[in-house]
Design a protein around this motif. Structure first.
Motif, mmCIF file in Angstrom:
data_model
loop_
_atom_site.group_PDB
_atom_site.id
_atom_site.type_symbol
_atom_site.label_atom_id
_atom_site.label_comp_id
_atom_site.label_asym_id
_atom_site.label_seq_id
_atom_site.Cartn_x
_atom_site.Cartn_y
_atom_site.Cartn_z
ATOM 1 N N LYS A 66 0.821 -1.218 0.000
ATOM 2 C CA LYS A 66 0.000 0.000 0.000
ATOM 3 C C LYS A 66 0.854 1.267 0.000
ATOM 4 O O LYS A 66 0.330 2.378 0.034
ATOM 5 C CB LYS A 66 -0.929 0.024 1.226
ATOM 6 N N GLY A 67 2.189 1.089 0.029
ATOM 7 C CA GLY A 67 3.078 2.249 -0.006
ATOM 8 C C GLY A 67 3.389 2.861 1.340
ATOM 9 O O GLY A 67 3.911 3.972 1.412
ATOM 10 N N VAL A 68 3.101 2.153 2.431
ATOM 11 C CA VAL A 68 3.382 2.670 3.764
ATOM 12 C C VAL A 68 4.877 2.521 4.042
ATOM 13 O O VAL A 68 5.454 1.454 3.843
ATOM 14 C CB VAL A 68 2.565 1.909 4.834
ATOM 15 N N ASN A 69 5.508 3.596 4.480
ATOM 16 C CA ASN A 69 6.927 3.570 4.824
ATOM 17 C C ASN A 69 7.071 3.020 6.241
ATOM 18 O O ASN A 69 6.636 3.642 7.198
ATOM 19 C CB ASN A 69 7.524 4.973 4.735
ATOM 20 N N LEU A 70 7.690 1.868 6.359
ATOM 21 C CA LEU A 70 7.842 1.226 7.661
ATOM 22 C C LEU A 70 9.208 1.489 8.289
ATOM 23 O O LEU A 70 9.487 1.003 9.372
ATOM 24 C CB LEU A 70 7.616 -0.286 7.531
ATOM 25 N N GLU A 71 10.044 2.234 7.608
ATOM 26 C CA GLU A 71 11.374 2.540 8.129
ATOM 27 C C GLU A 71 11.302 3.717 9.078
ATOM 28 O O GLU A 71 10.732 4.749 8.750
ATOM 29 C CB GLU A 71 12.342 2.854 6.988
ATOM 30 N N GLY A 72 11.894 3.538 10.238
ATOM 31 C CA GLY A 72 11.945 4.623 11.203
ATOM 32 C C GLY A 72 10.573 5.070 11.650
ATOM 33 O O GLY A 72 9.566 4.431 11.393
ATOM 34 N N GLY A 73 10.522 6.159 12.286
ATOM 35 C CA GLY A 73 9.253 6.707 12.745
ATOM 36 C C GLY A 73 9.177 8.176 12.401
ATOM 37 O O GLY A 73 10.063 8.742 11.759
ATOM 38 N N MET A 74 8.134 8.792 12.836
ATOM 39 C CA MET A 74 7.937 10.212 12.606
ATOM 40 C C MET A 74 8.842 10.986 13.562
ATOM 41 O O MET A 74 8.928 10.661 14.743
ATOM 42 C CB MET A 74 6.465 10.564 12.873
ATOM 43 N N THR A 75 9.512 12.002 13.027
ATOM 44 C CA THR A 75 10.341 12.833 13.891
ATOM 45 C C THR A 75 9.440 13.774 14.692
ATOM 46 O O THR A 75 8.271 13.969 14.357
ATOM 47 C CB THR A 75 11.335 13.682 13.072
ATOM 48 N N ARG A 76 9.998 14.363 15.723
ATOM 49 C CA ARG A 76 9.231 15.307 16.537
ATOM 50 C C ARG A 76 8.760 16.486 15.676
ATOM 51 O O ARG A 76 7.613 16.911 15.782
ATOM 52 C CB ARG A 76 10.077 15.796 17.709
ATOM 53 N N ASN A 77 9.645 17.000 14.826
ATOM 54 C CA ASN A 77 9.272 18.130 13.973
ATOM 55 C C ASN A 77 8.166 17.756 12.999
ATOM 56 O O ASN A 77 7.261 18.554 12.745
ATOM 57 C CB ASN A 77 10.486 18.668 13.230
ATOM 58 N N GLU A 78 8.218 16.545 12.429
ATOM 59 C CA GLU A 78 7.153 16.084 11.535
ATOM 60 C C GLU A 78 5.831 15.983 12.288
ATOM 61 O O GLU A 78 4.782 16.372 11.779
ATOM 62 C CB GLU A 78 7.517 14.729 10.928
ATOM 63 N N PHE A 79 5.900 15.460 13.514
ATOM 64 C CA PHE A 79 4.695 15.350 14.330
ATOM 65 C C PHE A 79 4.103 16.722 14.624
ATOM 66 O O PHE A 79 2.898 16.936 14.479
ATOM 67 C CB PHE A 79 4.989 14.614 15.639
ATOM 68 N N LEU A 80 4.954 17.667 15.040
ATOM 69 C CA LEU A 80 4.464 19.003 15.380
ATOM 70 C C LEU A 80 3.874 19.701 14.160
ATOM 71 O O LEU A 80 2.862 20.398 14.265
ATOM 72 C CB LEU A 80 5.588 19.834 16.007
ATOM 73 N N ALA A 81 4.494 19.520 12.987
ATOM 74 C CA ALA A 81 3.960 20.121 11.760
ATOM 75 C C ALA A 81 2.602 19.516 11.417
ATOM 76 O O ALA A 81 1.661 20.233 11.045
ATOM 77 C CB ALA A 81 4.944 19.928 10.613
ATOM 78 N N LEU A 82 2.480 18.193 11.541
ATOM 79 C CA LEU A 82 1.216 17.516 11.265
ATOM 80 C C LEU A 82 0.135 17.945 12.257
ATOM 81 O O LEU A 82 -1.010 18.198 11.881
ATOM 82 C CB LEU A 82 1.417 16.005 11.315
ATOM 83 N N LYS A 83 0.533 18.082 13.519
ATOM 84 C CA LYS A 83 -0.407 18.510 14.555
ATOM 85 C C LYS A 83 -0.905 19.936 14.273
ATOM 86 O O LYS A 83 -2.104 20.212 14.371
ATOM 87 C CB LYS A 83 0.265 18.445 15.926
ATOM 88 N N ALA A 84 0.018 20.818 13.901
ATOM 89 C CA ALA A 84 -0.362 22.206 13.595
ATOM 90 C C ALA A 84 -1.303 22.251 12.400
ATOM 91 O O ALA A 84 -2.290 22.995 12.403
ATOM 92 C CB ALA A 84 0.888 23.043 13.334
ATOM 93 N N LYS A 85 -1.027 21.460 11.380
ATOM 94 C CA LYS A 85 -1.870 21.428 10.195
ATOM 95 C C LYS A 85 -3.282 20.920 10.559
ATOM 96 O O LYS A 85 -4.281 21.456 10.097
ATOM 97 C CB LYS A 85 -1.248 20.525 9.152
ATOM 98 N N ASP A 86 -3.338 19.905 11.412
ATOM 99 C CA ASP A 86 -4.619 19.364 11.857
ATOM 100 C C ASP A 86 -5.406 20.405 12.649
ATOM 101 O O ASP A 86 -6.596 20.563 12.459
ATOM 102 C CB ASP A 86 -4.398 18.097 12.679
ATOM 103 N N GLU A 87 -4.719 21.107 13.536
ATOM 104 C CA GLU A 87 -5.401 22.107 14.355
ATOM 105 C C GLU A 87 -5.900 23.271 13.504
ATOM 106 O O GLU A 87 -6.963 23.822 13.771
ATOM 107 C CB GLU A 87 -4.453 22.599 15.468
ATOM 108 N N GLN A 88 -5.154 23.624 12.460
ATOM 109 C CA GLN A 88 -5.600 24.679 11.544
ATOM 110 C C GLN A 88 -6.866 24.242 10.810
ATOM 111 O O GLN A 88 -7.772 25.043 10.620
ATOM 112 C CB GLN A 88 -4.509 25.015 10.531
ATOM 113 N N GLY A 89 -6.906 22.987 10.427
ATOM 114 C CA GLY A 89 -8.073 22.457 9.727
ATOM 115 C C GLY A 89 -9.308 22.452 10.596
ATOM 116 O O GLY A 89 -10.429 22.684 10.126
ATOM 117 N N LYS A 90 -9.142 22.199 11.888
ATOM 118 C CA LYS A 90 -10.281 22.192 12.814
ATOM 119 C C LYS A 90 -10.763 23.603 13.114
ATOM 120 O O LYS A 90 -11.938 23.808 13.344
ATOM 121 C CB LYS A 90 -9.879 21.489 14.110
ATOM 122 N N ALA A 91 -9.839 24.551 13.111
ATOM 123 C CA ALA A 91 -10.205 25.947 13.432
ATOM 124 C C ALA A 91 -10.852 26.635 12.234
ATOM 125 O O ALA A 91 -11.619 27.568 12.390
ATOM 126 C CB ALA A 91 -8.968 26.740 13.871
ATOM 127 N N GLY A 92 -10.517 26.187 11.029
ATOM 128 C CA GLY A 92 -10.992 26.877 9.825
ATOM 129 C C GLY A 92 -12.233 26.323 9.331
ATOM 130 O O GLY A 92 -13.284 26.554 9.094
#
Length: 92
Positions: A66-92
């Motif tokens: 299915k194309g899922v990348n199983l190597e490593g995990g999400m970095t803290r910065n990637e998580f924070l960026a994803l979280k910010a994007k999600d919160e923007q979507g909920k506010a807008g």
């Protein structure tokens, strides 16, 4: 993803009787069965005859297909960026 540490050794007693000192934490059978039947399309008989290694290999293969990348995990910065994007979507 299951596969890394299906059996997790624990050094302390867990509440609810999941594991005891020096024991192995119980497998999440219900979640494994649900994904085997629902995602992999296995029959219950196929699931119960499979080893945990076979189940893990099948799930890994499915996710890779299915194309899922199983190597490593999400970095803290990637998580924070994803979280910010999600919160923007909920506010807008």
């Amino acid at each position: 993803m299951p596969g890394h540490g299906i059996h997790r050794h624990v050094d302390e007693r867990r509440e609810g009787g999941k594991a005891q000192s020096g024991g192995v934490e119980a497998l999440p059978w219900e979640d494994m069965l649900a994904s085997a039947l629902g995602v992999l399309g296995w029959s219950p008989d196929t699931f119960w005859k499979a080893t945990s290694y076979e189940y893990t290999a099948a799930m890994k293969g499915h996710l890779l297909a299915k194309g899922v990348n199983l190597e490593g995990g999400m970095t803290r910065n990637e998580f924070l960026a994803l979280k910010a994007k999600d919160e923007q979507g909920k506010a807008g």
